[in-house]
Each structure stands twice: as structure tokens, then as C-alpha cells.
Design a protein around this motif. Structure first.
Motif, mmCIF file in Angstrom:
data_model
loop_
_atom_site.group_PDB
_atom_site.id
_atom_site.type_symbol
_atom_site.label_atom_id
_atom_site.label_comp_id
_atom_site.label_asym_id
_atom_site.label_seq_id
_atom_site.Cartn_x
_atom_site.Cartn_y
_atom_site.Cartn_z
ATOM 1 N N LYS A 112 28.068 -22.924 28.059
ATOM 2 C CA LYS A 112 28.955 -21.986 27.037
ATOM 3 C C LYS A 112 27.429 -20.899 27.274
ATOM 4 C CE LYS A 112 32.629 -24.054 25.447
ATOM 5 N NZ LYS A 112 34.065 -22.957 26.069
ATOM 6 N N GLU B 71 29.555 -16.147 24.225
ATOM 7 C CA GLU B 71 30.164 -17.835 24.413
ATOM 8 C C GLU B 71 30.629 -17.947 22.226
ATOM 9 O OE1 GLU B 71 32.905 -18.537 27.906
ATOM 10 O OE2 GLU B 71 30.983 -19.058 26.895
ATOM 11 N N ARG C 192 22.704 -19.626 29.904
ATOM 12 C CA ARG C 192 23.695 -20.537 29.228
ATOM 13 C C ARG C 192 22.887 -22.442 29.255
ATOM 14 N NH1 ARG C 192 28.203 -18.802 31.407
ATOM 15 N NH2 ARG C 192 29.496 -20.892 30.880
#
Length: 83
Positions: free
Chosen positions: A12, A16, A42
């Protein structure tokens, strides 16, 4: 070191995760207690053992809530060596 993997690892973006927890862009993310400064990184989902919401207080000096994502088990975090 950069590694180009041929397999896709479930991950993610920081945005997010912040959205999922109802945080804004000003909230910070920590990994095992270390501030994640690069906003482009990420976060691999398979390595997460726990996610905690840290409330600001005088001891931690935070101005806003933060996420701390643990990749270490509780045994690894609180081993006898750290006491």
C-alpha cells in the motif's frame, strides 16, 4: 540497493494507509519506531505484524496522531537485551 523483483508483492502507499485510518497527509508514519521520511516508499503488507495509532502527548512530542507499523514481533521488540 535496489532490487527489481519479477513477482508482485502486496503493498500500500502511505496515502492509502493514511486514508484507511482516517488520517490526513500531515500525519506521519513510522516503521518499527523509525520515521518514514520518503513519501514515495510503499509498505509491504506481508511484513506487518501490528499497526498502532500513536496519540500525541508530552512524552513523544507529536503534534498529530501517527501510525507505527511493526514488522518485529513483540518478543523481538522487547527482548531481554533492551532491558
Amino acid at each position: 540497493m535496489l532490487v527489481d523483483l519479477k513477482v508482485s508483492i502486496a503493498s500500500k502507499t502511505q496515502s492509502e494507509l493514511k486514508k484507511f485510518f482516517g488520517f490526513g497527509e500531515h500525519n506521519k508514519i513510522y516503521i518499527d519506531g523509525y520515521l518514514l521520511e520518503n513519501k514515495n516508499y510503499r509498505i509491504a503488507l506481508t511484513g506487518i505484524t501490528e499497526i498502532e495509532i500513536i496519540e500525541p502527548d508530552k512524552a513523544n512530542g507529536l503534534k498529530n496522531k501517527a501510525l507505527n507499523i511493526w514488522t518485529l514481533s513483540k518478543n523481538e521488540r522487547y527482548s531481554e537485551e533492551t532491558h
